[in-house]
Design an enzyme around this catalytic site. Structure first.
Site, PDB file in Angstrom:
ATOM      1  N   THR A   4      43.670 -26.043 -39.002  1.00  0.00           N
ATOM      2  CA  THR A   4      43.827 -27.223 -38.161  1.00  0.00           C
ATOM      3  C   THR A   4      43.556 -28.477 -38.994  1.00  0.00           C
ATOM      4  OG1 THR A   4      43.169 -26.011 -36.195  1.00  0.00           O
ATOM      5  CG2 THR A   4      42.755 -28.380 -36.181  1.00  0.00           C
ATOM      6  N   ARG A  35      48.340 -19.891 -24.814  1.00  0.00           N
ATOM      7  CA  ARG A  35      46.915 -20.012 -25.162  1.00  0.00           C
ATOM      8  C   ARG A  35      46.594 -21.430 -25.588  1.00  0.00           C
ATOM      9  NH1 ARG A  35      44.221 -21.604 -30.245  1.00  0.00           N
ATOM     10  NH2 ARG A  35      42.176 -20.578 -30.295  1.00  0.00           N
ATOM     11  N   VAL A  36      45.479 -21.956 -25.107  1.00  0.00           N
ATOM     12  CA  VAL A  36      44.986 -23.270 -25.508  1.00  0.00           C
ATOM     13  C   VAL A  36      43.601 -23.082 -26.113  1.00  0.00           C
ATOM     14  CG1 VAL A  36      44.347 -25.581 -24.750  1.00  0.00           C
ATOM     15  CG2 VAL A  36      46.294 -24.417 -23.688  1.00  0.00           C
ATOM     16  N   GLY A  37      43.419 -23.573 -27.314  1.00  0.00           N
ATOM     17  CA  GLY A  37      42.126 -23.468 -27.966  1.00  0.00           C
ATOM     18  C   GLY A  37      41.300 -24.724 -27.780  1.00  0.00           C
ATOM     19  N   ASP A  38      40.443 -24.983 -28.732  1.00  0.00           N
ATOM     20  CA  ASP A  38      39.525 -26.115 -28.613  1.00  0.00           C
ATOM     21  C   ASP A  38      40.171 -27.458 -28.895  1.00  0.00           C
ATOM     22  OD1 ASP A  38      38.445 -27.034 -31.727  1.00  0.00           O
ATOM     23  OD2 ASP A  38      39.569 -25.169 -31.509  1.00  0.00           O
ATOM     24  N   THR A  79      37.211 -28.005 -36.272  1.00  0.00           N
ATOM     25  CA  THR A  79      38.217 -27.036 -36.690  1.00  0.00           C
ATOM     26  C   THR A  79      37.568 -25.666 -36.785  1.00  0.00           C
ATOM     27  OG1 THR A  79      39.750 -26.412 -38.463  1.00  0.00           O
ATOM     28  CG2 THR A  79      37.777 -27.614 -39.126  1.00  0.00           C
ATOM     29  N   GLY A  80      38.361 -24.632 -36.542  1.00  0.00           N
ATOM     30  CA  GLY A  80      37.812 -23.290 -36.643  1.00  0.00           C
ATOM     31  C   GLY A  80      38.306 -22.381 -35.543  1.00  0.00           C
ATOM     32  N   GLY A  96      38.780 -21.402 -32.209  1.00  0.00           N
ATOM     33  CA  GLY A  96      38.756 -22.254 -31.025  1.00  0.00           C
ATOM     34  C   GLY A  96      37.980 -21.725 -29.855  1.00  0.00           C
TER      35      GLY A  96
END
Length: 302
Positions: free
Chosen positions: A169, A197-200, A220-221, A223
């Site tokens: 990211t 899918r939705v991450g952070d 970043t990482g 999520g």
């Protein structure tokens, strides 16, 4: 106070042979945008423009070069946040857009909403006349080959790439001449993620946060773990009792100890201090120091 700018290219395990490309990418973003900050552009303009440069670079997992989902498609998430007003704009699961961070900026400035997803975000981007590309324009041979390798692997899980793969990211944080903070983050998410899918990244307080009363942060990482601890907001909250670098380090400890998470953060405090911490093997970064010199590199886990 002098303006400040810091960017990241993801917190992953970056193979030695690919470090130069990562360093070159983050350095280019800082060196192109920082002079504009000195000339008076806003922190919002700075983080959007810096992230746009990183979105164009196929080295990173954002815009061109993003991971493919379970259906072999690219779905992109992004956020931008204004520390002066706490306004933010975000998009998730948008396709065929090189600069989702710019769509997020338009959501913030031209709608009464904060967050648009999927088909609705796509329609909005068209209304804003943001260029929509052929899907192949965002796809790289590297990601196509990786998808073919993992698409039927029953042992694959989304935490693995943060240990093994060389992409990440992207994000930026800026402090402008008016002492306003802003942050932006953009991603293609995790490889072979479920469609939708939705991450952070597009979640305020998780993938980014900016508040003139505390700090601007981009995360970043992995999520799913970052979401659970609202990593970016955690940094801001810790500033009540800690200096910035201690705050970012403590936030990563919380991520690791509470949810076995993997990730990294960059930050600028309201006083113009920089912060950087991660618990992944490596993290690509660049910033401008007090003398106006760009500093870039790959930081290894301590």
């Amino acid at each position: 106070m002098k303006p400040k700018l810091i960017v990241h290219g993801g917190a992953w395990n970056i193979p030695t042979e690919l470090e130069t490309d990562h360093i070159r990418g983050v350095k280019q973003a800082v060196e192109k945008i920082y002079p504009q900050l000195e000339n008076g552009i806003s922190a919002l303009d700075a983080v959007e423009s810096a992230v746009n440069i990183l979105e164009e670079n196929p080295v990173f997992d954002a815009g061109r070069g993003a991971f493919l989902n379970e259906n072999g498609e690219i779905e992109l998430d992004a956020i931008i946040m204004d520390g002066a007003t706490l306004n933010f704009g975000a998009v998730a699961a948008i396709q065929n857009i090189l600069h989702p961070a710019s769509v997020a900026r338009s959501v913030m400035e031209y709608t009464e909403h904060c967050f648009l997803v999927g088909h609705g975000a796509q329609i909005f981007a068209r209304k804003m006349e943001i260029p929509e590309l052929d899907p192949q324009a965002l796809l790289t041979e590297r990601e196509k080959a990786f998808y073919e390798k993992i698409k039927t692997d029953s042992q694959f899980h989304t935490r693995q790439p943060f240990d093994q793969q060389p992409m990440g990211t992207v994000g930026a944080v800026a402090l402008d001449k008016n002492d306003n903070l802003a942050a932006a983050t953009s991603t293609g998410g995790t490889p072979r993620k479920m469609a939708g899918r939705v991450g952070d990244t597009p979640i305020a307080g998780a993938g980014a946060y900016a508040d003139n009363q505390s700090a601007g942060v981009s995360a970043t990482g992995w999520g799913e773990s970052i979401l659970k601890v609202l990593l970016s907001k955690t940094v801001c909250d810790l500033l009540k009792d800690l200096p910035l670098q201690k705050a970012v380090q403590s936030s990563i400890k919380i991520l690791e100890q509470r949810v076995n998470g993997l990730g990294g953060v960059i930050a600028i405090s309201k006083d113009g201090e920089y912060g950087l911490a991660h618990n992944t093997p490596k993290m690509a970064f660049a910033y401008v120091d007090e003398d106006g010199k760009s500093i870039s590199g790959i930081r290894s886990r301590e």
